[in-house]
Design a protein around this motif. Structure first.
Motif, PDB file in Angstrom:
ATOM      1  N   ALA A   1      13.706  -9.164  79.967  1.00  0.00           N
ATOM      2  CA  ALA A   1      12.809  -9.915  80.839  1.00  0.00           C
ATOM      3  C   ALA A   1      13.137 -11.401  80.794  1.00  0.00           C
ATOM      4  CB  ALA A   1      11.362  -9.675  80.422  1.00  0.00           C
ATOM      5  N   LEU A   2      13.375 -11.921  79.590  1.00  0.00           N
ATOM      6  CA  LEU A   2      13.681 -13.347  79.469  1.00  0.00           C
ATOM      7  C   LEU A   2      15.029 -13.664  80.112  1.00  0.00           C
ATOM      8  CD1 LEU A   2      12.843 -16.083  78.484  1.00  0.00           C
ATOM      9  CD2 LEU A   2      13.778 -15.531  76.232  1.00  0.00           C
TER      10      LEU A   2
ATOM     11  N   ASP B   1      10.964 -12.998  67.581  1.00  0.00           N
ATOM     12  CA  ASP B   1      12.388 -12.715  67.756  1.00  0.00           C
ATOM     13  C   ASP B   1      13.155 -14.035  67.847  1.00  0.00           C
ATOM     14  OD1 ASP B   1      14.907 -11.981  68.552  1.00  0.00           O
ATOM     15  OD2 ASP B   1      14.244 -10.600  70.118  1.00  0.00           O
ATOM     16  N   PRO B   2      14.051 -14.322  66.888  1.00  0.00           N
ATOM     17  CA  PRO B   2      14.781 -15.593  66.930  1.00  0.00           C
ATOM     18  C   PRO B   2      15.648 -15.752  68.168  1.00  0.00           C
ATOM     19  CG  PRO B   2      15.655 -14.151  65.218  1.00  0.00           C
ATOM     20  CD  PRO B   2      14.384 -13.536  65.704  1.00  0.00           C
TER      21      PRO B   2
ATOM     22  N   ARG C   1      16.456 -18.905  73.192  1.00  0.00           N
ATOM     23  CA  ARG C   1      16.480 -19.002  74.655  1.00  0.00           C
ATOM     24  C   ARG C   1      15.343 -19.899  75.154  1.00  0.00           C
ATOM     25  NH1 ARG C   1      20.028 -16.432  73.060  1.00  0.00           N
ATOM     26  NH2 ARG C   1      20.769 -18.563  72.934  1.00  0.00           N
ATOM     27  N   ALA C   2      14.191 -19.840  74.486  1.00  0.00           N
ATOM     28  CA  ALA C   2      13.067 -20.699  74.875  1.00  0.00           C
ATOM     29  C   ALA C   2      13.440 -22.164  74.728  1.00  0.00           C
ATOM     30  CB  ALA C   2      11.845 -20.373  74.012  1.00  0.00           C
ATOM     31  N   ALA C   3      14.137 -22.504  73.631  1.00  0.00           N
ATOM     32  CA  ALA C   3      14.548 -23.890  73.419  1.00  0.00           C
ATOM     33  C   ALA C   3      15.419 -24.381  74.572  1.00  0.00           C
ATOM     34  CB  ALA C   3      15.307 -24.011  72.099  1.00  0.00           C
TER      35      ALA C   3
ATOM     36  N   ALA D   1      20.235 -24.496  66.178  1.00  0.00           N
ATOM     37  CA  ALA D   1      21.388 -24.983  66.939  1.00  0.00           C
ATOM     38  C   ALA D   1      21.025 -25.180  68.414  1.00  0.00           C
ATOM     39  CB  ALA D   1      22.548 -24.002  66.803  1.00  0.00           C
ATOM     40  N   ALA D   2      20.327 -24.215  69.001  1.00  0.00           N
ATOM     41  CA  ALA D   2      19.939 -24.343  70.411  1.00  0.00           C
ATOM     42  C   ALA D   2      19.020 -25.534  70.618  1.00  0.00           C
ATOM     43  CB  ALA D   2      19.255 -23.052  70.871  1.00  0.00           C
ATOM     44  N   THR D   3      18.097 -25.729  69.669  1.00  0.00           N
ATOM     45  CA  THR D   3      17.152 -26.840  69.790  1.00  0.00           C
ATOM     46  C   THR D   3      17.868 -28.177  69.637  1.00  0.00           C
ATOM     47  OG1 THR D   3      15.490 -25.395  68.792  1.00  0.00           O
ATOM     48  CG2 THR D   3      14.976 -27.728  68.915  1.00  0.00           C
TER      49      THR D   3
END
Length: 956
Positions: A492-493, A520-521, A526-528, A556-558
């Motif tokens: 979904a994301l 879920d990390p 993905r949210a970041a 890392a994403a953030t």
């Protein structure tokens, strides 16, 4: 957000070790847990995870997962296939029966074939009788034994089964089936012939140079190394391609390559038609990929003689690759052959030849499923040209009314999506198989032909594949937060990220903020990526929380997002000191981390102001004091009040001498290993069954100091590497399957490198099968290695006690390891006294006689108890001269039971007599089994000879 089972989240982790641990922790009482295991079974990249998922789905006894387990029977890894067969048997799934016939003929791994045979018998009962009778001719005795065990069980209460087995034996020439029938008659208690009265064919021996003939493949390999390829009969080289001894197989392959003999290669191709002999087909495939000879004349020869499927498959590929018109015509003719295996072999090449496409697609109408599978495999690889894709798709749609298997129906639905056959997609949307239904619904969702009612019904379905198939932007927003399955939430994301251009900023922000707190990390990362530091204050605070996440991928994403913000420092200052300063201590600590990241003068001013103030929470103050360590000493010295609050750095004392590792204390149960000067625990723990390092550590702490190692024992290798500080107290037993001084030295030095040690305590010549293996040159090579300090002791391992006894009389071998149990007591008189008199240390193995001593036997007194594995070890350890016994527990539970031996390694005298009596009964049964089952015709040589018995092409 809907609560998740934490283990299902970990089941999707990037780290394979985390996923392996998670499989056993998944809550199977809840349906989402079982669906998560299905996803792991079919999609995880790690075979151990897939195998464990199959095992747990079998334990769940939920027949909804039968189809997934059937699909896992085609997994590329044998461990997964084995667990899938076992799981299907637990489910009692009769759907496995159609797959057992092909497995019995084509499965290359013997223990997977054994699992298939046992599964078929457990599910189909007497309905599997034909399969079991056919399996009595399997090349490997353990698979034959599985069929015999199943027939024993079926025939005990079914006179018709006994009669059919009797008739099958009587109708066969002397060989494996007749011998097995005689054995079964004895087990069932009917009038059975003695083993000696059952005529078995005499073993045949192809003529060969005397210098190469030996029972020990290591000796053969050493001799073969010294001979030119031209002097070795090609039939022997071909036979050795199926030898269990890896070095001999590899050398035989090299010698065949050196010969460059097309006839030898043609002969070797016979192995391609017998995948059940381990290694042989793989060695031939490697040979064909490396050979340097004219392949066209060989392909022409193969295509002009009575066809053998393996050779035809190779020749058809050569014809296609070299675009040889005349050869291609022969291949096309073979694609219409009466034998399905030949048709399939021809098609395996023609699927790559555009001019043969019409004939290939016509094979969808073949009555044999294995032939159709060649076409399906080509479709699943997707032909490269758009015109080819469309041709395949149209043919599959036309084939739809005849599609039977799940694989066929799924391919038809994919093809319907390509050609836009809406009616077919609608029909498939109601298919009984969920994977077919999901593909159809997904195709319709993409095409926009799903009605709102159909979408709502699918979104409420219990199966996550169905819910994923119909996701759209509105339903995906809800699924990100509320769906109970991690795979649906991720899908979904991903959909929302791919459609972010169609979402407003407010919608994107709402999704990202909600998902930023997901367990879920992957979703948090993905949210970041969807959040903006310069956006709303909520977004910035969410990013700051994520920047301190426990998962590296999230941090890392953030960091990527925060570092891209040009106004970050101003935003952080406002957040920390503005009119609406944030109060959350975690957010403040993270904000200070980013504000002070430069460790420059401006950052130091921020630090001093924060520490000199009195408004920060205790948690933040502690964090700021820790951050003083990132600033240079000369900068900190300019502010003495701040310097006093700086944590004291811990420094290792320079020049301190290393402390010598402590010597392990002697345990009362430890015994001397002959005259070697080594003392070892009564049990030598083997790493053969993959005990975890934690279990090995527990055994060591309990008093086990001796470990039996081979290079592929990965968990034991990790344990031994991590235990270097305790190395002086350990006894490491290693060895080699090779012969010759150079090979022995190579294996010793390789073991030292792998174990990161300077010496091995005991080094054995493994599995000695002839006296020629115990030659003076190898003995002297081992003596030199001991003189160099690389070995403390050496010896050999063998089943042959007469060979061992004569070897001890010829040379002073320090250690011997031999088979011994109450069912194999011969060494007590034939070997142990000789070893004791000469000071040779004795290790024993197979104390339980491969588990047979733990089972009841005919004639066993009704009031007598079965011995345990501990009793079996104690029996062997009670013999004079025996120092220790090898133990290979399959689980932590078995290990804990076996460790009872350490407290009392001997057996009381009255128990010894009972054990000897039980061993005699087991031995009598074993002798009959060995004669009629284990030593019946079969194995590599007999299988090769059978492959060679074919008509030559007629003379031209």
């Amino acid at each position: 957000m809907t609560p998740w089972d934490p283990a299902t989240v970990r089941l999707f982790d990037e780290a394979v070790e985390v996923r392996r641990d998670a499989v056993d922790a998944v809550d199977m009482s809840a349906l989402p847990g079982r669906y998560a295991l299905r996803q792991a079974l079919l999609a995880d990249e790690d075979a151990e995870v897939r195998a464990s998922a199959a095992r747990r789905l079998g334990e769940a006894r939920d027949r909804r997962f039968t189809s997934a387990l059937i699909e896992a029977l085609g997994d590329p890894m044998p461990s997964v296939r084995d667990r899938a067969w076992r799981a299907l048997a637990r489910l009692g799934a009769r759907e496995l029966v159609p797959h057992t016939d092909q497995a019995s003929r084509e499965e290359p791994v013997w223990w997977v074939r054994r699992a298939a045979v046992r599964a078929a018998a457990s599910v189909a009962g007497s309905g599997a009788l034909e399969l079991l009778l056919r399996t009595l001719e399997d090349p490997f005795w353990r698979v034959r034994n599985a069929a015999v065990q199943a027939l024993v069980w079926l025939g005990e209460g079914d006179a018709e089964v006994r009669q059919r087995v009797r008739a099958a034996g009587a109708g066969q020439a002397p060989g494996a089936v007749r011998a097995a029938a005689a054995y079964l008659e004895g087990v069932w208690g009917t009038d059975a012939p003695s083993p000696g009265s059952v005529a078995l064919p005499e073993p045949t021996q192809p003529p060969i140079e005397d210098g190469l003939e030996d029972e020990d493949p290591a000796v053969v390999t050493a001799r073969l190394e010294r001979m030119p390829a031209s002097e070795i009969p090609p039939v022997k080289l071909v036979e050795w391609l199926g030898n269990p001894h890896e070095a001999l197989r590899s050398l035989a392959r090299r010698r065949l390559l050196e010969r460059r003999d097309p006839e030898a290669i043609r002969l070797a191709m016979r192995w391609l038609d017998e995948p059940r002999v381990p290694h042989a087909a793989a060695e031939v495939s490697s040979l064909l990929g490396r050979m340097d000879l004219e392949e066209l004349p060989l392909a022409a020869r193969i295509l002009g003689e009575p066809p053998r499927p393996g050779a035809v498959a190779w020749a058809s590929w050569v014809a296609v690759r070299r675009d040889q018109g005349e050869l291609l015509e022969r291949v096309r003719a073979l694609a219409r052959h009466e034998e399905p295996a030949v048709r399939r072999a021809a098609l395996s090449g023609l699927v790559h030849e555009p001019a043969s496409r019409e004939q290939v697609l016509a094979a969808l109408g073949d009555p044999d499923a294995s032939v159709r599978e060649e076409v399906l495999a080509a479709w699943e690889r997707r032909p490269p040209a758009p015109s080819a894709i469309m041709a395949f798709a149209r043919a599959l749609v036309a084939f739809a009314p005849r599609a039977r298997s799940v694989r066929e129906r799924r391919a038809v639905v994919e093809a319907a999506g390509v050609v836009g056959d809406e009616a077919l997609l609608v029909r498939a949307s109601a298919d009984e198989e969920v994977s077919v239904r999901a593909v159809a619904l997904s195709e319709r969702a993409v095409r926009g032909s799903l009605s709102p009612e159909e979408r709502l019904e699918a979104l409420a379905h219990e199966d996550p594949w169905i819910r994923t198939a119909v996701l759209d932007v509105p339903s995906a927003r809800n699924a990100c937060e509320s769906d109970p399955d991690p795979s649906v939430r991720r899908a979904a994301l991903e959909l929302l990220v791919s459609q972010s251009a169609r979402l407003s900023e407010e919608e994107t922000r709402g999704v990202a903020l909600a998902v930023s707190r997901s367990p879920d990390p992957w979703m948090r990362a993905r949210a970041a990526e969807l959040l903006r530091a310069e956006g709303t204050r909520e977004e910035l605070e969410a990013l700051l929380r994520l920047s301190m996440d426990s998962a590296p991928m999230v941090r890392a994403a953030t960091a990527t997002v925060l570092e891209a913000c040009d106004t970050l420092d101003a935003l952080l200052t406002e957040l920390l000191r503005g009119d609406a300063r944030v109060g959350d201590a975690d957010v403040r600590a993270s904000a200070y981390t980013w504000l002070l990241r430069g460790a420059d003068a401006e950052a130091f001013e921020h630090l001093c102001a924060a520490l000199r103030g009195s408004t920060e929470p205790e948690r933040v103050v502690a964090h700021l004091e820790a951050m003083t360590l990132v600033f240079p000493d000369d900068v900190i010295a300019t502010a003495p009040d701040i310097e006093r609050r700086r944590p004291v750095r811990t420094r290792k004392e320079q020049g301190a001498s290393k402390r010598a590792p402590p010597q392990a204390p002697m345990r009362p149960s430890w015994r001397p290993l002959g005259n070697t000067g080594l003392s070892l625990s009564p049990l030598v723990l083997s790493g053969a069954n993959g005990l975890s390092p934690a279990s090995l550590t527990e055994a060591h702490e309990a008093g086990v100091n001796a470990f039996f190692w081979e290079p592929d024992y990965a968990p034991l290798t990790r344990f031994l590497r991590s235990s270097r500080s305790r190395r002086p107290g350990m006894v490491l037993v290693g060895g080699t399957y090779h012969s010759g001084p150079e090979a022995i030295r190579r294996d010793v030095e390789s073991a030292l490198r792998q174990l990161r040690t300077d010496w091995l305590d005991v080094f054995l010549l493994y599995w000695v099968r002839s006296p020629h293996r115990l030659n003076p040159e190898d003995f002297e090579a081992l003596e030199r290695l001991r003189a160099e300090g690389k070995l403390r002791a050496f010896g050999f391992s063998t089943h042959l006690r007469d060979v061992a006894r004569e070897a001890l009389r010829e040379r002073p071998w320090p250690v011997v390891m031999t088979r011994h149990s109450a069912a194999h007591p011969g060494a007590e008189a034939a070997l142990f006294p000789e070893a004791l008199a000469r000071g040779t240390g004795v290790l024993t193995f197979t104390a339980t006689c491969y588990g047979r001593l733990l089972q009841p036997t005919p004639g066993m007194p009704a009031d007598s108890a079965l011995p345990s594995a501990v009793d079996c070890y104690r029996y062997s350890l009670s013999q004079p001269g025996v120092s220790a016994c090898l133990s290979a527990p399959r689980s932590h539970r078995e290990l804990m039971q076996n460790l009872e031996v350490l407290a009392r390694p001997w057996m009381v005298p009255e128990a010894l007599e009972a054990m000897r009596a039980h061993g005699a009964r087991v031995r009598a049964r074993n002798q009959r089994f060995n004669t009629l089952i284990r030593q019946a015709p079969g194995g590599t040589r007999d299988t090769l000879l059978a492959l060679l018995e074919e008509d030559e092409p007629p003379p031209t």
